[in-house]
Motif scaffolding. Structure first.
Motif, PDB file in Angstrom:
ATOM      1  N   SER A 405       0.873  -1.253  -0.009  1.00 26.73           N
ATOM      2  CA  SER A 405       0.174   0.221  -0.024  1.00 26.73           C
ATOM      3  C   SER A 405       0.880   1.208   0.094  1.00 26.73           C
ATOM      4  N   ALA A 406       0.441   2.239  -0.792  1.00 32.87           N
ATOM      5  CA  ALA A 406       1.163   3.514  -0.921  1.00 32.87           C
ATOM      6  C   ALA A 406       0.393   4.719  -0.550  1.00 32.87           C
ATOM      7  N   ALA A 407       0.805   5.758   0.039  1.00 33.37           N
ATOM      8  CA  ALA A 407       0.150   6.907   0.443  1.00 33.37           C
ATOM      9  C   ALA A 407      -0.372   7.615  -0.944  1.00 33.37           C
ATOM     10  N   ALA A 408      -1.425   8.367  -0.979  1.00 32.72           N
ATOM     11  CA  ALA A 408      -1.970   9.058  -1.897  1.00 32.72           C
ATOM     12  C   ALA A 408      -0.975   9.872  -2.661  1.00 32.72           C
ATOM     13  N   GLY A 409      -0.779   9.780  -3.836  1.00 26.31           N
ATOM     14  CA  GLY A 409       0.395  10.763  -4.717  1.00 26.31           C
ATOM     15  C   GLY A 409       1.685  10.186  -4.315  1.00 26.31           C
ATOM     16  N   ALA A 410       1.882   9.226  -3.706  1.00 22.13           N
ATOM     17  CA  ALA A 410       3.386   8.918  -3.405  1.00 22.13           C
ATOM     18  C   ALA A 410       3.925   8.096  -4.329  1.00 22.13           C
ATOM     19  N   ALA A 411       5.345   8.190  -4.770  1.00 24.40           N
ATOM     20  CA  ALA A 411       6.023   7.504  -5.707  1.00 24.40           C
ATOM     21  C   ALA A 411       5.870   6.086  -5.303  1.00 24.40           C
ATOM     22  N   GLU A 412       5.775   5.056  -6.458  1.00 25.98           N
ATOM     23  CA  GLU A 412       5.846   3.728  -6.035  1.00 25.98           C
ATOM     24  C   GLU A 412       7.274   3.481  -5.717  1.00 25.98           C
ATOM     25  N   GLU A 413       7.620   2.675  -4.482  1.00 21.48           N
ATOM     26  CA  GLU A 413       8.734   1.981  -4.088  1.00 21.48           C
ATOM     27  C   GLU A 413       8.981   0.842  -4.952  1.00 21.48           C
ATOM     28  N   VAL A 414      10.233   0.596  -5.482  1.00 26.45           N
ATOM     29  CA  VAL A 414      10.724  -0.330  -6.243  1.00 26.45           C
ATOM     30  C   VAL A 414      11.994  -0.973  -5.406  1.00 26.45           C
ATOM     31  N   ARG A 415      12.250  -2.215  -5.114  1.00 26.70           N
ATOM     32  CA  ARG A 415      13.453  -3.051  -4.639  1.00 26.70           C
ATOM     33  C   ARG A 415      13.764  -3.794  -5.485  1.00 26.70           C
ATOM     34  N   SER A 416      15.057  -4.177  -5.797  1.00 19.78           N
ATOM     35  CA  SER A 416      15.754  -5.345  -6.602  1.00 19.78           C
ATOM     36  C   SER A 416      15.943  -6.450  -5.758  1.00 19.78           C
ATOM     37  N   GLU A 417      15.726  -7.623  -6.277  1.00 17.08           N
ATOM     38  CA  GLU A 417      15.848  -8.806  -5.722  1.00 17.08           C
ATOM     39  C   GLU A 417      15.655 -10.087  -6.307  1.00 17.08           C
ATOM     40  N   THR A 418      16.389 -11.081  -6.200  1.00 16.49           N
ATOM     41  CA  THR A 418      16.447 -12.543  -6.859  1.00 16.49           C
ATOM     42  C   THR A 418      15.102 -13.151  -5.944  1.00 16.49           C
ATOM     43  N   ALA A 419      13.880 -12.820  -6.385  1.00 18.26           N
ATOM     44  CA  ALA A 419      12.680 -13.182  -5.539  1.00 18.26           C
ATOM     45  C   ALA A 419      12.149 -14.432  -5.931  1.00 18.26           C
ATOM     46  N   VAL A 420      11.930 -15.522  -4.904  1.00 21.03           N
ATOM     47  CA  VAL A 420      11.312 -16.587  -5.221  1.00 21.03           C
ATOM     48  C   VAL A 420       9.799 -16.737  -4.694  1.00 21.03           C
ATOM     49  N   MET A 421       8.792 -17.412  -5.033  1.00 22.80           N
ATOM     50  CA  MET A 421       7.586 -17.202  -3.981  1.00 22.80           C
ATOM     51  C   MET A 421       7.520 -18.853  -3.851  1.00 22.80           C
ATOM     52  N   ASP A 422       7.338 -19.121  -2.485  1.00 28.20           N
ATOM     53  CA  ASP A 422       7.366 -20.722  -1.926  1.00 28.20           C
ATOM     54  C   ASP A 422       5.740 -21.128  -1.947  1.00 28.20           C
ATOM     55  N   LEU A 423       5.529 -22.027  -2.974  1.00 27.67           N
ATOM     56  CA  LEU A 423       4.183 -22.613  -2.987  1.00 27.67           C
ATOM     57  C   LEU A 423       4.061 -24.228  -2.833  1.00 27.67           C
ATOM     58  N   ASP A 424       3.134 -24.683  -2.018  1.00 23.36           N
ATOM     59  CA  ASP A 424       3.215 -26.106  -1.733  1.00 23.36           C
ATOM     60  C   ASP A 424       2.750 -26.983  -3.020  1.00 23.36           C
ATOM     61  N   HIS A 425       3.110 -28.006  -3.232  1.00 27.00           N
ATOM     62  CA  HIS A 425       2.903 -29.168  -4.307  1.00 27.00           C
ATOM     63  C   HIS A 425       1.407 -29.402  -3.860  1.00 27.00           C
ATOM     64  N   ARG A 426       0.743 -29.640  -4.931  1.00 36.29           N
ATOM     65  CA  ARG A 426      -1.069 -29.772  -4.967  1.00 36.29           C
ATOM     66  C   ARG A 426      -1.902 -28.973  -4.211  1.00 36.29           C
ATOM     67  N   ARG A 518       8.648 -21.733  -6.487  1.00 37.49           N
ATOM     68  CA  ARG A 518       8.884 -22.922  -6.482  1.00 37.49           C
ATOM     69  C   ARG A 518       7.799 -23.740  -5.618  1.00 37.49           C
ATOM     70  N   VAL A 519       7.605 -24.702  -6.434  1.00 37.61           N
ATOM     71  CA  VAL A 519       6.366 -25.595  -6.206  1.00 37.61           C
ATOM     72  C   VAL A 519       7.150 -26.804  -5.592  1.00 37.61           C
ATOM     73  N   TYR A 520       6.883 -26.958  -3.999  1.00 40.31           N
ATOM     74  CA  TYR A 520       7.644 -27.708  -3.312  1.00 40.31           C
ATOM     75  C   TYR A 520       7.025 -28.879  -2.605  1.00 40.31           C
ATOM     76  N   THR A 521       7.853 -29.792  -2.470  1.00 37.03           N
ATOM     77  CA  THR A 521       7.233 -31.067  -1.849  1.00 37.03           C
ATOM     78  C   THR A 521       8.546 -31.512  -0.723  1.00 37.03           C
ATOM     79  N   PRO A 522       8.494 -32.161   0.344  1.00 37.24           N
ATOM     80  CA  PRO A 522       9.488 -32.498   1.057  1.00 37.24           C
ATOM     81  C   PRO A 522       9.956 -33.795   0.870  1.00 37.24           C
ATOM     82  N   THR A 523       9.044 -34.536   0.085  1.00 40.27           N
ATOM     83  CA  THR A 523       9.427 -35.812  -0.137  1.00 40.27           C
ATOM     84  C   THR A 523      10.207 -35.806  -1.746  1.00 40.27           C
TER      85      THR A 523
END
Length: 559
Positions: A405-426, A518-523
């Motif tokens: 969320s950003a304040a009205a009229g505020a410039a969008e903040e952008v950061r750089s990162e090697t980002a991965v979203m972790d999600l469970d298999h099935r 990353r669609v992940y399963t521990p097995t």
């Protein structure tokens, strides 16, 4: 042993061997040499990426469950990778061909992709994924045909043709990349190509009166939605990225960047030539290119003014809503596609992804982002880092589940990162793609198809779910998001691996509008994911690892 048990055991082993061998799909082998070569599609000599001397590259034609062995020789002076737009790589993100999963093929070396068209049919394409190579060519069609015993919901066409359409620049791809690196936007394209050329030298598609033909169409361009129409003919949509569709008739069809589809058309007009017209959509200046359908015994060239383009965004939006799954058709397996009741599955997680207009990092660099995060390429493929437990290459959870969320009229903040979203298999997730800008956006997810349950203009809210199509939404891998609008998809995360989610508007993707799931399963089981290939290239921080798992026996690839 007594009582015939040795014979019975031997018979059982023979039966298991026969079943195992018979379950393995046929093999199709390709040997490709990637080079630079000279082309002249728009009247200006330029350098392009050729495969076996061809532009576009060779077509991959296969059948459901076929095994594909593609040996790619990189004869460019820089690293190179090919990726497969829509080929799902079941259990096998090792072959996905993007920087997060594969080391580049070094100059003068080769890499052999081992893939399977597992439980798939449909029209797709391949393309080069590194740097800005996609602007130089190196793309080609992938056609996965249905097995003979599986019914197709339309009579066999008399013939079928490929249309690879896309916007094109005469500027060298390295110069285009340099513009982006220096903080400038790409200029408007110089033209539209149809199968590597702008205008026909003769008949592109020859037909006989009274017969039906299939066109397999892919938008392989960099940024523009394209509209396709056949002069004085209607088209019946029959397939979208591996899903048989309700067979609606259209005078023209919008094909957003990165998307593929198939249509039938009847050669039921007087015997002469007719234009196939491809034009840009939602642009101030309209670019147009033509091909020619020529009837046998044609009385002359195509004549008359070219058809006018379709209407506004509302026209395209309503067309997109009309594209639905044919619930009476079979898929690549003998069970009906409609037997998968996606609308009755509990959603385990809701993710809102908002794309950004160009933002500036702390150092003044111009980047694009998703939920305020601009993706940075790592020195080691993320899949290898995950496999070898190499820390510091990427950060799980780097992409938040909702835009900041950003304040009205505020410039969008952008950061750089090697980002991965972790999600469970099935798991079964709802993803809402939000577009707060004035241009059409296009998103692709490797390794999966998604159910496109809702599209609209305006702002998404929880009440928007009341309008979702929970019965026969189309399932595809690339979806558009209209200006100042949103698109909602449901995804069954049934394919373990590291998968790229990206903008198909290639300048945005190059400047950070992408990330990995990353669609992940521990097995660890062959049932869920194949082990690292024995020919996997190692680079970056993974280069020191020499351990290998044994390659999977070929018979197991079909299981």
């Amino acid at each position: 042993m007594a009582g015939g048990k040795p014979e019975a055991l031997f018979f059982l082993l023979v039966c298991l061997l026969v079943v195992s061998v018979s379950a393995e799909g046929p093999y199709r082998s390709y040997d490709w040499k990637v080079t630079y070569g000279d082309i002249n599609p728009l009247g200006t000599p330029q350098q392009a990426i050729l495969i076996n001397g061809q532009f576009p590259g060779p077509k991959i034609e296969c059948q459901t469950n076929d095994n594909l062995i593609i040996n790619v020789h990189n004869n460019l002076p820089e690293p190179f990778l090919l990726s497969w737009n829509g080929l799902q790589q079941r259990k096998n993100s090792w072959q996905d061909g993007v920087s997060g999963t594969n080391c580049p093929i070094p100059p003068g070396q080769n890499f052999t992709y081992h893939m399977q068209a597992k439980d798939q049919i449909g029209s797709f394409f391949y393309f080069p994924s590194l740097a800005f190579h996609k602007a130089a060519g190196g793309f080609g069609a992938i056609h996965i045909r249905t097995r003979p015993l599986i019914p197709v919901p339309f009579p066999p066409p008399a013939d079928e043709y490929t249309l690879l359409i896309g916007d094109w620049y005469t500027m060298n791809h390295k110069d285009l990349q340099g513009m982006l690196d220096s903080g400038r936007e790409l200029p408007f394209p110089d033209g539209i190509l149809i199968n590597g050329k702008r205008s026909p030298d003769g008949a592109d598609f020859t037909v006989e009166q009274g017969k039906t033909y299939r066109l397999r169409i892919s938008n392989v361009g960099l940024q523009n939605t394209l509209n396709l129409m056949i002069q004085d003919h209607s088209m019946t949509l029959v397939e979208v990225e591996g899903t048989h569709t309700v067979q609606n008739s259209y005078a023209s069809l919008d094909v957003h960047v990165g998307q593929s589809l198939s249509v039938l058309f009847d050669a039921d007009r007087p015997a002469r030539d007719y234009h196939v017209v491809v034009s840009t959509r939602f642009t101030n200046t309209t670019l147009r290119s033509t091909a020619v359908v020529r009837y046998a015994g044609s009385s002359g060239r195509a004549f008359g003014s070219l058809p006018a383009g379709p209407g506004d965004v509302e026209f395209s939006l309503n067309q997109a809503r009309s594209i639905r799954t044919n619930l009476t058709a079979s898929g690549p397996r003998p069970n009906p596609q409609g037997s998968y009741h996606y609308g009755s599955i509990n959603v385990t997680r809701t993710i809102r992804l908002a794309s950004s207009s160009p933002g500036l990092l702390a150092g003044g660099e111009r980047r694009y982002a998703v939920n305020g995060v601009s993706f940075v390429e790592a020195d080691t493929p993320l899949k290898l880092a995950d496999y070898y437990n190499i820390s510091g290459v990427f950060r799980l959870g780097g992409i938040p589940d909702a835009p900041p969320s950003a304040a009205a009229g505020a410039a969008e903040e952008v950061r750089s990162e090697t980002a991965v979203m972790d999600l469970d298999h099935r798991s079964f997730v709802e993803v809402v793609l939000e577009n707060g800008e004035d241009g059409v956006q296009s998103w692709h997810l490797d390794g999966h198809s998604v159910f496109v349950v809702g599209l609209d203009l305006g702002t998404w809210s929880e009440e928007s779910r009341d309008s979702y199509n929970l019965v026969d939404a189309i399932s595809r891998c690339t979806v558009q998001v209209y200006p100042r609008g949103w698109t909602a998809v449901l995804i069954a995360l049934d394919n373990v691996g590291m998968w790229n989610m990206r903008s198909e508007v290639w300048g945005r993707r190059y400047l950070g509008q992408q990330f990995y799931l990353r669609v992940y399963t521990p097995t660890h089981s062959l049932r869920d994911e194949l082990p690292i290939p024995d020919n996997a290239l190692l680079c970056g921080r993974a280069a020191a690892n020499t351990s290998r798992r044994l390659p999977v026996p070929p018979a197991l690839l079909s299981r």
